[in-house]
Each structure stands twice: as structure tokens, then as C-alpha cells.
Design an enzyme around this catalytic site. Structure first.
Site, PDB file in Angstrom:
ATOM      1  CB  CYS A  52     -59.338 -53.635 -37.405  1.00  0.00           C
ATOM      2  SG  CYS A  52     -58.923 -52.052 -38.191  1.00  0.00           S
ATOM      3  CG  MET A  85     -51.965 -51.478 -37.821  1.00  0.00           C
ATOM      4  SD  MET A  85     -50.209 -51.078 -38.031  1.00  0.00           S
ATOM      5  CE  MET A  85     -49.466 -52.368 -37.025  1.00  0.00           C
TER       6      MET A  85
END
Length: 396
Positions: free
Chosen positions: A104, A315
Site C-alpha cells: 500500500c 493508490m
């Protein structure tokens, strides 16, 4: 029938970039969850509140979106030249499973601040005032991230005037360097060996696609080929079940083409990667906040899906893929950005804009990227302990 009390586990709830998750020190986890396996997965799912057939995460720390169903485990690094190991788990919302296949990028911004505050960094390496450099080993994908964390009066500085589209309030800026973020295996950055492929998706169509593994495996498509403009907001995609099903089918066949899975059925157990994104040239549009974005404010438009839904912003790992692909002539991303030579790109996403830099070069006929750089912010939202029913970990 007697019931055992809940387990109490030290934890910190943090925002990193446009995501948030529950952070743990490895040493604070129950012994059964300190090693990878079913016990660890069961614990993290119960912390988040998954699987939840209601899709609300009412009985857990998750927020029922891909951006908020996340857990992070940090430990002192076993990798020479690094300060901490960072392991990231994307918890499925409605299925009993944790995806460990990727990183992430947004929560990467919170790793350095957490590590410093949790006492995992040698105090001699942390200035009282100035910038602390934290070298992070991203254990999911085996890559280095360098975080530059501001310090004030011996504490991590969290407040500031750095604004990040997709985050409501300003905070302190944290610069992240994703070092050598491309895949180093066979096929390297472009697993098929091509900058653009014809991706055949039975029952859906054949699409021009750039399949890249930089930051995170990503399938880039042309918005126009899908019937989109690149200015779409979440409701336009997430409110269309047929569109979501089509994207998931494309993702499954793209994953097979990239060599990430052996057959399309396996895509259901690999929800976090690859990502699917579509790109378009700049256009005047309005972001989800109501902010007007002029075509001249960006180099291109990008919309990306995560865990089966259009992401509300972008993201961080996909931003690395965007910056990398934009710097390489011949990709769909480079074409949408207008071509030319570039080492940085500003793209529009549903919440606004984001700038990312990437240094790519061709070596012996193969493209490689040495570094991608972007700025994010991070903040502690709550610290203390999470509680989970003892039966989550029998014998703990």
C-alpha cells in the site's frame, strides 16, 4: 456457558496518504500471530471486522472500503541497511481472506512516523529537529522505500500546511522514495515484453493495454475504448454492477497475461493485485470535492480500481506505476500524457490531482526505473489497544 474475555493488543490507528489502517509492532501481537499463517489472518480479519456480509464493518476497525480495510505489521529490520520491515495486509471486506500480494503506497507514508514513535528506530539516527530518514524494507514485494519524516522538538511532526487531494485537512509533508520499484523477474517491468498488448477478454472484447509491474502490477487501458472520458467519479462506476463485473473480468484475464495467476478462477483469491486503471488526455472537469480542475492543470487523467471498486483518489503504488509508464515512450499512459520526454507527471484523479516523479531508462533493450518519488502525509488518529474475542486465537 462461560465466555473468555477479549484479547487486548497494543495498536495504533493511522492515516497514511488517502488510506487508513491499524498498525502493530510485530512483538506486540499474540505469539500465534507473530508468524504468517491462518492465525495471523484470523486475527487481522477480526480486528477489521471481516468477513462482513452487510459490507459495513460495524463490528471492527475497518471502514468497508478498499482504502480503510488495511493492517500493517512493523518490526526491526532483518535486512542489512534498513531500519524496519513493513508488512501490509489488505483485508477483504466480504470474504474470509487477507491479501498479502502487494504494497500500500499510501500507508507507506505512515510507516516511518509509526516506527519512530514506536521506538523501532535508533534514537541516534533521529534528529531532534529537521528530517529523519527511515529506510523501510517492504516485505510483501521485497523493495526499499525511503521515508523523509519531519521532526520538531524530538517528536514526529504531524501538523502542517501540506494539502493532499483526497484528504480533508492539511498536515506535514512526508516525501517517499520508492527505490527500484519495478519487478526484477523474467519479463521485468513489462511482463509480456511489450509496451502495449492486445488483451483478449472473452465475452467482453479485445483492448489495447499496457501491462506494467512498477510499484504494483497494473493494467492500463484507454478510457475511450471502454466508453469513458477519464473524468468519471466513483458513483459512475461503483453504481454500475455491469461495469464492475466487466472490470473484474478484464482484471482476471490481465492477471493471467501478466503471469500473476495460472487461470482466471484464481483472481478471486488475489483481489489486491493487479490493479486496473484507465487513462485519458486532459479535460476540464470537477473533482468529487466540487473543485474545478482545468485541462491545463494536469498532464493526463487516470481512474483506478482497487478491490473491485473505483478508488476515491489514487493508490500510492498505482501512482508509481503511472509515473513510471508516463516516462516511457510507447505506453498508453505516455500517449495520454501527450508524449515527449518527462521525469514527472501530474495526473487528475477523482479527488483532484497528484504529482509523481520517476526516473526510467533503457538498459540493454529493457526498461528499468531507478526511483519514483511522491509526497504524502500521515497522522495518528488513535493509539492504545484493539480488542478481539479470545476465541479468535484459541489458546492465546
Amino acid at each position: 456457558m462461560p465466555h473468555a474475555p477479549q484479547l487486548r493488543i497494543p495498536a495504533t490507528y493511522m492515516r497514511g496518504g488517502t488510506s487508513k489502517g491499524v498498525f502493530f509492532r510485530l512483538q506486540d501481537l499474540p505469539a500465534a500471530a507473530q508468524a504468517p499463517g491462518p492465525a495471523r489472518d484470523a486475527l487481522l480479519m477480526r480486528v477489521i471486522g471481516s468477513p462482513d456480509p452487510y459490507g459495513k464493518h460495524t463490528d471492527g476497525m475497518g471502514g468497508a472500503t478498499s482504502s480503510t480495510s488495511k493492517c500493517v505489521i512493523i518490526s526491526e529490520s532483518t535486512k542489512p541497511g534498513h531500519d524496519v520491515d513493513y508488512l501490509y495486509g489488505q483485508v477483504s471486506i466480504d470474504s474470509a481472506f487477507v491479501d498479502w500480494s502487494g504494497n500500500c503506497g499510501n500507508l507507506s507514508a505512515a510507516v516511518g512516523p509509526f516506527a519512530i514513535s514506536a521506538g523501532l528506530i535508533d534514537p541516534a539516527r533521529v534528529p531532534r529537529d529537521g528530517i529523519a530518514t527511515v529506510r523501510i524494507w517492504q516485505a510483501n514485494i521485497g523493495k526499499t522505500i525511503v521515508a523523509h519524516v519531519p521532526m520538531t522538538d524530538g517528536q514526529v511532526q504531524e501538523t502542517g500546511d501540506f494539502e493532499l487531494d483526497g484528504v480533508t485537512f492539511p498536515a506535514a509533508e512526508i516525501q517517499l522514495e520508492f527505490v527500484d520499484p519495478a519487478d526484477e523477474g523474467e519479463g521485468a517491468m513489462f511482463p509480456t515484453g511489450n509496451l502495449v498488448d492486445d488483451l483478449e477478454v472473452p465475452g467482453v472484447g479485445t483492448f489495447k493495454a499496457t501491462l506494467i509491474n512498477a510499484g504494483i502490477p497494473t493494467i492500463f487501458l484507454d478510457a475511450a475504448d471502454l466508453g469513458y472520458t477519464g473524468t468519471e467519479l466513483q458513483d459512475a462506476i461503483n453504481g454500475d454492477p455491469q461495469a464492475l463485473a466487466r472490470f473484474e473480468t478484464i482484471r482476471a484475464y490481465g492477471a493471467v497475461r501478466m503471469g500473476l495467476i495460472g487461470n482466471v478462477e484464481q483472481a478471486a483469491t488475489r483481489q489486491h493485485t493487479p490493479k486496473v486503471a484507465f487513462v485519458a488526455p486532459p479535460a476540464d472537469h470537477v473533482a468529487s470535492s466540487g473543485k474545478r480542475i482545468a485541462a491545463g492543470d494536469v498532464d493526463l487523467l487516470v481512474r483506478a480500481l482497487s478491490m473491485g471498486k473505483l478508488h476515491h483518489a489514487m493508490m500510492g503504488t498505482a501512482a508509481v506505476a503511472i509515473g513510471t509508464a508516463a516516462s516511457i515512450p510507447g505506453t498508453l499512459v505516455h500517449a495520454a500524457a501527450g508524449g515527449g520526454q518527462r521525469e514527472a507527471v501530474r495526473f487528475g484523479h477523482p479527488s483532484g490531482t497528484l504529482r509523481v516523479g520517476a526516473q526510467a531508462e533503457q538498459v540493454d533493450g529493457r526498461w528499468t526505473v531507478t526511483k519514483a518519488v511522491m509526497s504524502r502525509s500521515a497522522r495518528v488518529l488513535m493509539e492504545g489497544a484493539v480488542r478481539v474475542p479470545a476465541e479468535t486465537l484459541p489458546g492465546a
